[in-house]
Scaffold this motif. Structure first.
Motif, PDB file in Angstrom:
ATOM      1  N   ASP A  47     148.247 -31.401 114.002  1.00 27.41           N
ATOM      2  CA  ASP A  47     149.115 -32.279 113.211  1.00 27.41           C
ATOM      3  C   ASP A  47     150.227 -31.454 112.581  1.00 27.41           C
ATOM      4  OD1 ASP A  47     150.302 -34.243 111.684  1.00 27.41           O
ATOM      5  OD2 ASP A  47     148.601 -34.504 110.322  1.00 27.41           O
ATOM      6  N   LEU A  48     151.441 -31.667 113.030  1.00 28.46           N
ATOM      7  CA  LEU A  48     152.602 -30.962 112.498  1.00 28.46           C
ATOM      8  C   LEU A  48     153.402 -31.832 111.536  1.00 28.46           C
ATOM      9  CD1 LEU A  48     153.947 -29.384 115.825  1.00 28.46           C
ATOM     10  CD2 LEU A  48     152.518 -28.285 114.087  1.00 28.46           C
ATOM     11  N   SER A  49     152.974 -33.066 111.297  1.00 26.66           N
ATOM     12  CA  SER A  49     153.775 -34.020 110.547  1.00 26.66           C
ATOM     13  C   SER A  49     154.062 -33.535 109.130  1.00 26.66           C
ATOM     14  CB  SER A  49     153.088 -35.375 110.510  1.00 26.66           C
ATOM     15  OG  SER A  49     151.861 -35.304 109.813  1.00 26.66           O
ATOM     16  N   GLY A  50     155.264 -33.833 108.685  1.00 26.33           N
ATOM     17  CA  GLY A  50     155.672 -33.489 107.336  1.00 26.33           C
ATOM     18  C   GLY A  50     157.145 -33.136 107.287  1.00 26.33           C
ATOM     19  N   PHE A  51     157.546 -32.667 106.129  1.00 27.65           N
ATOM     20  CA  PHE A  51     158.913 -32.251 105.891  1.00 27.65           C
ATOM     21  C   PHE A  51     158.932 -30.734 105.821  1.00 27.65           C
ATOM     22  CE2 PHE A  51     158.527 -36.490 104.300  1.00 27.65           C
ATOM     23  CZ  PHE A  51     159.726 -37.098 104.606  1.00 27.65           C
ATOM     24  N   ASN A 178     171.055 -17.710 111.214  1.00 26.18           N
ATOM     25  CA  ASN A 178     169.822 -17.113 111.729  1.00 26.18           C
ATOM     26  C   ASN A 178     168.817 -16.923 110.599  1.00 26.18           C
ATOM     27  OD1 ASN A 178     170.704 -16.697 114.494  1.00 26.18           O
ATOM     28  ND2 ASN A 178     172.103 -15.179 113.632  1.00 26.18           N
ATOM     29  N   ASP A 179     167.573 -16.731 110.971  1.00 24.96           N
ATOM     30  CA  ASP A 179     166.494 -16.430 110.035  1.00 24.96           C
ATOM     31  C   ASP A 179     166.332 -17.510 108.955  1.00 24.96           C
ATOM     32  OD1 ASP A 179     164.342 -14.737 109.502  1.00 24.96           O
ATOM     33  OD2 ASP A 179     165.434 -13.719 107.889  1.00 24.96           O
ATOM     34  N   VAL A 180     166.442 -18.780 109.372  1.00 22.31           N
ATOM     35  CA  VAL A 180     166.211 -19.908 108.456  1.00 22.31           C
ATOM     36  C   VAL A 180     164.706 -19.988 108.219  1.00 22.31           C
ATOM     37  CG1 VAL A 180     166.348 -22.423 108.238  1.00 22.31           C
ATOM     38  CG2 VAL A 180     168.244 -21.146 109.261  1.00 22.31           C
ATOM     39  N   LYS A 181     164.311 -20.013 106.952  1.00 24.43           N
ATOM     40  CA  LYS A 181     162.895 -20.051 106.593  1.00 24.43           C
ATOM     41  C   LYS A 181     162.581 -21.388 105.936  1.00 24.43           C
ATOM     42  CE  LYS A 181     162.532 -15.049 106.019  1.00 24.43           C
ATOM     43  NZ  LYS A 181     162.310 -14.844 107.379  1.00 24.43           N
ATOM     44  N   LEU A 182     161.552 -22.069 106.498  1.00 24.50           N
ATOM     45  CA  LEU A 182     161.183 -23.388 106.002  1.00 24.50           C
ATOM     46  C   LEU A 182     159.744 -23.398 105.510  1.00 24.50           C
ATOM     47  CD1 LEU A 182     162.651 -25.519 108.948  1.00 24.50           C
ATOM     48  CD2 LEU A 182     163.802 -24.852 106.820  1.00 24.50           C
ATOM     49  N   ARG A 183     159.494 -24.134 104.441  1.00 31.00           N
ATOM     50  CA  ARG A 183     158.144 -24.369 103.938  1.00 31.00           C
ATOM     51  C   ARG A 183     157.743 -25.788 104.319  1.00 31.00           C
ATOM     52  NH1 ARG A 183     157.919 -27.336  99.124  1.00 31.00           N
ATOM     53  NH2 ARG A 183     159.958 -27.835  98.287  1.00 31.00           N
ATOM     54  N   TRP A 184     156.463 -26.109 104.239  1.00 29.23           N
ATOM     55  CA  TRP A 184     155.979 -27.437 104.605  1.00 29.23           C
ATOM     56  C   TRP A 184     155.683 -28.247 103.358  1.00 29.23           C
ATOM     57  CZ3 TRP A 184     151.302 -29.892 103.534  1.00 29.23           C
ATOM     58  CH2 TRP A 184     151.069 -31.081 104.243  1.00 29.23           C
ATOM     59  N   TRP A 185     156.020 -29.522 103.423  1.00 23.50           N
ATOM     60  CA  TRP A 185     155.717 -30.469 102.350  1.00 23.50           C
ATOM     61  C   TRP A 185     155.283 -31.756 103.015  1.00 23.50           C
ATOM     62  CZ3 TRP A 185     158.817 -34.748 100.253  1.00 23.50           C
ATOM     63  CH2 TRP A 185     158.292 -35.271  99.058  1.00 23.50           C
ATOM     64  N   MET A 186     154.203 -32.349 102.544  1.00 21.33           N
ATOM     65  CA  MET A 186     153.653 -33.538 103.216  1.00 21.33           C
ATOM     66  C   MET A 186     154.423 -34.810 102.905  1.00 21.33           C
ATOM     67  SD  MET A 186     150.179 -34.312 101.217  1.00 21.33           S
ATOM     68  CE  MET A 186     150.139 -34.814  99.529  1.00 21.33           C
ATOM     69  N   GLY A 187     155.255 -34.815 101.898  1.00 20.95           N
ATOM     70  CA  GLY A 187     155.970 -36.026 101.523  1.00 20.95           C
ATOM     71  C   GLY A 187     155.099 -36.934 100.679  1.00 20.95           C
ATOM     72  N   ASP A 188     155.638 -38.070 100.341  1.00 16.84           N
ATOM     73  CA  ASP A 188     154.878 -39.013  99.490  1.00 16.84           C
ATOM     74  C   ASP A 188     153.988 -39.918 100.303  1.00 16.84           C
ATOM     75  OD1 ASP A 188     155.878 -38.008  97.194  1.00 16.84           O
ATOM     76  OD2 ASP A 188     157.534 -39.429  97.085  1.00 16.84           O
TER      77      ASP A 188
END
Length: 188
Positions: A47-51, A178-188
């Motif tokens: 499951d990859l879902s999220g923001f 380049n080197d864009v870093k993203l964190r995960w958030w599940m949303g509401d």
């Protein structure tokens, strides 16, 4: 017998050549391909879902990257990629205009001018998010990110944290970051 076989082979080759799609000679090299069913690939077993939100400001042209959205498996299965007049896709990228006024939404305070980019192509797997799309505001947008499954699993267990789960390259507004870093958030 050999002549008949050769005649049949040439007939098949000739017919195949007639069915070849026309390639516009004047299409720009960076123009996105027209959507086709094969342009959309989802092959994730987790499951990859999220923001997926930047850990620090990511500026491309006049836009700030707000988030990359990835839907649930059922949304990928239901979406055919040929919908028109839609505002949703199972993978989307949203930008905000940092010069626009702040507005109060159900998600809290955010910029009032946004640009949502829907895909013309995507490939999502356990370890990668590849996206290409266009919008009138941003022009061509491309994102290619590598998913760190260990970091994502940890973030999901903790219901989101500040850890980097995706690292990638973003092209938008005529600029590549380049080197864009993203964190995960599940949303509401």
């Amino acid at each position: 017998m050999r002549i008949t076989t050769l005649a049949a082979v040439f007939a098949v080759l000739g017919a195949a050549a007639c069915d070849r799609p026309a390639q516009p000679a004047d299409a720009p090299a960076d123009a996105p391909a027209a959507p086709a069913a094969s342009a959309f690939s989802y092959a994730s077993t987790v499951d990859l879902s999220g923001f997926y939100m930047p850990t620090s400001r990511v500026r491309a042209g006049k836009w700030d990257l707000d988030h990359v959205f990835v839907g649930q498996a059922a949304e990928f299965q239901a979406w055919t990629g040929v919908e028109t007049e839609t505002t949703f896709a199972p993978v989307m990228i949203e930008f905000s205009d940092p010069a626009s006024p702040m507005a109060e939404t159900e998600l809290g305070e955010t910029r009032s001018v946004k640009a949502r980019v829907l895909p013309t192509r995507y490939a999502v797997s356990d370890d990668r998010i590849e996206f290409e799309g266009t919008s009138p505001e941003t022009g061509l947008v491309r994102f290619d990110g590598r998913i760190d499954q260990g970091a994502l699993a940890s973030s999901r267990r903790n219901l989101g944290d500040e850890g980097v789960v995706v690292t990638g390259t973003l092209t938008a507004g005529g600029q590549t970051v380049n080197d864009v870093k993203l964190r995960w958030w599940m949303g509401d």
